[in-house]
Design an enzyme around this catalytic site. Structure first.
Site, PDB file in Angstrom:
ATOM      1  N   GLY A 193       0.563  -0.967   0.085  1.00 30.83           N
ATOM      2  CA  GLY A 193       0.289   0.311  -0.261  1.00 30.83           C
ATOM      3  C   GLY A 193       0.214   1.717   0.360  1.00 30.83           C
ATOM      4  O   GLY A 193       0.123   2.252  -0.227  1.00 30.83           O
ATOM      5  N   GLY A 194       2.412   1.314  -0.054  1.00 33.52           N
ATOM      6  CA  GLY A 194       3.118   2.199  -0.457  1.00 33.52           C
ATOM      7  C   GLY A 194       2.581   3.301  -1.736  1.00 33.52           C
ATOM      8  O   GLY A 194       2.149   4.382  -1.635  1.00 33.52           O
ATOM      9  N   ASP A 300       9.180   8.018  -4.038  1.00 28.97           N
ATOM     10  CA  ASP A 300       9.503   6.482  -3.874  1.00 28.97           C
ATOM     11  C   ASP A 300      10.644   6.015  -2.478  1.00 28.97           C
ATOM     12  O   ASP A 300      10.354   4.562  -3.183  1.00 28.97           O
ATOM     13  CB  ASP A 300       8.890   5.266  -4.939  1.00 28.97           C
ATOM     14  CG  ASP A 300       8.405   4.199  -4.684  1.00 28.97           C
ATOM     15  OD1 ASP A 300       7.824   3.900  -3.580  1.00 28.97           O
ATOM     16  OD2 ASP A 300       8.247   3.406  -5.717  1.00 28.97           O
ATOM     17  N   ASP A 302      11.438   3.975   0.129  1.00 28.25           N
ATOM     18  CA  ASP A 302      11.342   3.439   1.099  1.00 28.25           C
ATOM     19  C   ASP A 302      12.104   3.143   2.336  1.00 28.25           C
ATOM     20  O   ASP A 302      12.964   3.265   1.518  1.00 28.25           O
ATOM     21  CB  ASP A 302      10.228   1.967   0.468  1.00 28.25           C
ATOM     22  CG  ASP A 302       8.770   1.856  -0.505  1.00 28.25           C
ATOM     23  OD1 ASP A 302       8.022   0.790   0.407  1.00 28.25           O
ATOM     24  OD2 ASP A 302       9.062   2.496  -1.028  1.00 28.25           O
TER      25      ASP A 302
END
Length: 557
Positions: A193-194, A300, A302
């Site tokens: 779900g990132g 993006d 993470d």
């Protein structure tokens, strides 16, 4: 049960070698407990991916031969799991949450569990694959593609309980792609779900009954951090397995990027606790501390990867944590205080650096709506989720890297495009993977000091390897590449000692264990996941690489 009278002389010699592990390498020293098993995702809570076994070493690794092969029969997205091995039984998962229990000495199937998945799983983005199972308390635990935690009887594979934790319809297909982990009698884990317009959560349930115990909201309820309604769709999931330190009763788990990935114009603020490492109380789910590594993540990048635990020069344990942005954070494991930050990726242009004392981003370059910008590393990261390994004998951390960039044109998400279950909130008009400036795209295997980043040796590959890494007390490093070659390297200098062509590339985690005194190396093969598809933009030849799914066990006679 395997009759010891049937052992050959070489197996007896292997058993003797196992018995000669030094007393210091006992259960009291973290990383050495249960040497004949691989009982956890990273084998031990410190995420070393190190096996204390040394019957297979530099002198005989060249004689490795295939002991057995287990083929699950379903190859969608290959094999991404790290097998679990306890008391001579190996447990792993293949496509569509099929769970297998296999005799670890022969490869014979002992039982097979095929779940009844919600038909909506055919519509999710992160379909088919899973990274493993967790075994303990007489059960085999699975996180499913339709948003459940499931417990199976360890001996029979019979389903004991199943608890639904997410709603695919309202949470844009948020599901469990990684195995939930045990923290005492609590089973915990986060969802995908990132890159989806949801608010990330981490769940804890009673490991014996499946009863929900707590839910941790990753995104802080703070208008300064999340202005307007940006928190409702801000991403921040915890999609990789966390680790649990039983000595301090603490869960360590990383979180993903904020969403939309590249369009941050409507989510001003630092966006806590995206791109962070969290320390949670396993009984309550309450936050002990958090270290945000990439505030206001707009690339993006993470911070969801493994939290490696090693000792610093003063003998104090610290956490070593790589994020996708190409930097490694070294921090105090008790409070997250920063000890150091070092650059892992060669090509980094989204920031000039990160202050090693404060963690402050130095002159970050943000995406601009409608403007084409090249960012290094790319959205898959300086390394994908495939894990590194630490060898206490050499003091080195072994990790793959990829030097690939992406061209991005930032753009606002169209709400009409976010209605599908499979919808991603990337915040882009265009994206394309490209070579780094004045270099060819490539991958590496690095051997480094985990505290300083000092490089001991490095191996360059044309295609970035996507396999996790195994290291052993035999002085070896095992990994593989996207074309299906499995390698054994000398842990001291990186010299290649053995290779085997498996026929399809590697994405999962190699492990080592022993049965009846014989050491085995088991390697999941079969190229899969979404990463090869993204990388095909920079490497068109990836499209021609064959799929597959075979668990291959090796041993030495």
């Amino acid at each position: 049960m395997h009759d010891p009278r049937l052992r050959s002389l070489p197996a007896l010699l292997s058993a003797l070698a196992l018995a000669l592990l030094p007393p210091a390498a006992g259960a009291e020293e973290a990383g050495y407990a249960d040497p004949e098993d691989w009982p956890q995702y990273h084998r031990t809570h410190n995420a070393w991916r190190f096996s204390p076994l040394k019957a297979i070493d530099k002198t005989n690794v060249g004689r490795l031969r295939v002991a057995w092969i287990h083929q699950p029969g379903n190859i969608t997205h290959g094999l991404q799991a790290t097998p679990i091995v306890i008391d001579g039984v190996l447990y792993y998962v293949s496509a569509n949450n099929n769970v297998w229990a296999v005799d670890a000495a022969s490869g014979r199937t002992l039982w097979h569990y095929e779940p009844k998945l919600d038909p909506l799983t055919r519509q999710v983005f992160y379909a088919a694959a899973s990274r493993g199972v967790t075994v303990g308390r007489g059960k085999v635990y699975l996180g499913t593609l339709d948003g459940r935690f499931v417990a199976l009887d360890q001996k029979t594979g019979k389903e004991l309980w199943a608890t639904r934790l997410t709603d695919l319809k309202t949470q844009h297909g948020a599901l469990f792609s990684s195995p939930p982990q045990l923290a005492g009698n609590v089973l915990f884990g986060g969802t995908t779900g990132g890159d989806q317009p949801i608010s990330g959560k981490i769940y804890g349930v009673n490991a014996d009954t499946g009863e929900p115990v707590w839910t941790f909201e990753v995104l802080v309820d703070d208008s300064a951090s999340w202005p307007g309604d940006s928190r409702e769709r801000g991403g921040g999931s915890a999609w990789m397995p966390g680790t649990y330190d039983p000595r301090t009763d603490t869960i360590y788990i990383g979180t993903s990027n904020a969403a939309p990935d590249y369009f941050a114009g409507e989510r001003k603020g630092d966006n806590k606790h995206t791109a962070s490492l969290l320390a949670l109380d396993p009984k309550t789910g309450k936050l002990k501390w958090a270290r945000q590594e990439i505030p206001h993540d707009s690339w993006d990048f993470d911070s969801a990867y493994e939290a490696l635990m090693v000792k610093d020069k003063d003998g104090k344990e610290v956490l070593v944590h790589l994020n996708k942005g190409g930097f490694v954070f070294v921090m105090d494991k008790d409070d997250g205080a920063l000890k150091n930050v070092w650059q892992f990726a060669k090509h980094v242009n989204w920031v000039k650096g990160i202050d090693p004392k404060t963690g402050r981003l130095i002159d970050p370059v943000y995406p601009e709506e409608g403007k084409r910008v090249t960012f290094c590393p790319n959205l898959l990261g300086a390394r994908s989720w495939n894990h590194g390994a630490y060898n206490p004998g050499t003091g080195l951390w072994y990790s793959h890297a990829m030097e690939v960039c992406n061209e991005v044109v930032s753009g606002k998400d169209d709400p009409a495009n976010l209605k599908a279950i499979s919808a991603l909130s990337l915040g882009i008009d265009e994206i394309k993977l490209v070579p780094p400036p004045e270099d060819k795209p490539h991958g590496r295997l690095d051997a480094r000091d985990p505290l300083t980043g000092k490089l001991k040796w490095s191996i360059r590959y044309e295609l970035p390897p996507l396999s996790s890494i195994l290291t052993t007390a035999g002085g070896l490093v095992f990994t593989g590449d996207m074309e299906g070659r499995i390698y054994a390297y000398d842990a001291d200098d990186g010299k290649e000692l053995w290779r085997f062509n498996a026929g399809s590339g590697l994405r999962g985690g190699p492990v080592s264990y022993a049965v009846d005194g014989r050491q085995y190396i088991v390697v999941p093969t079969g190229l899969g996941s979404h990463a090869p598809g993204f990388l095909a933009g920079a490497y068109p030849q990836i499209k021609d690489l064959p799929g597959g799914a075979a668990l291959i066990a090796f041993t030495v006679d």
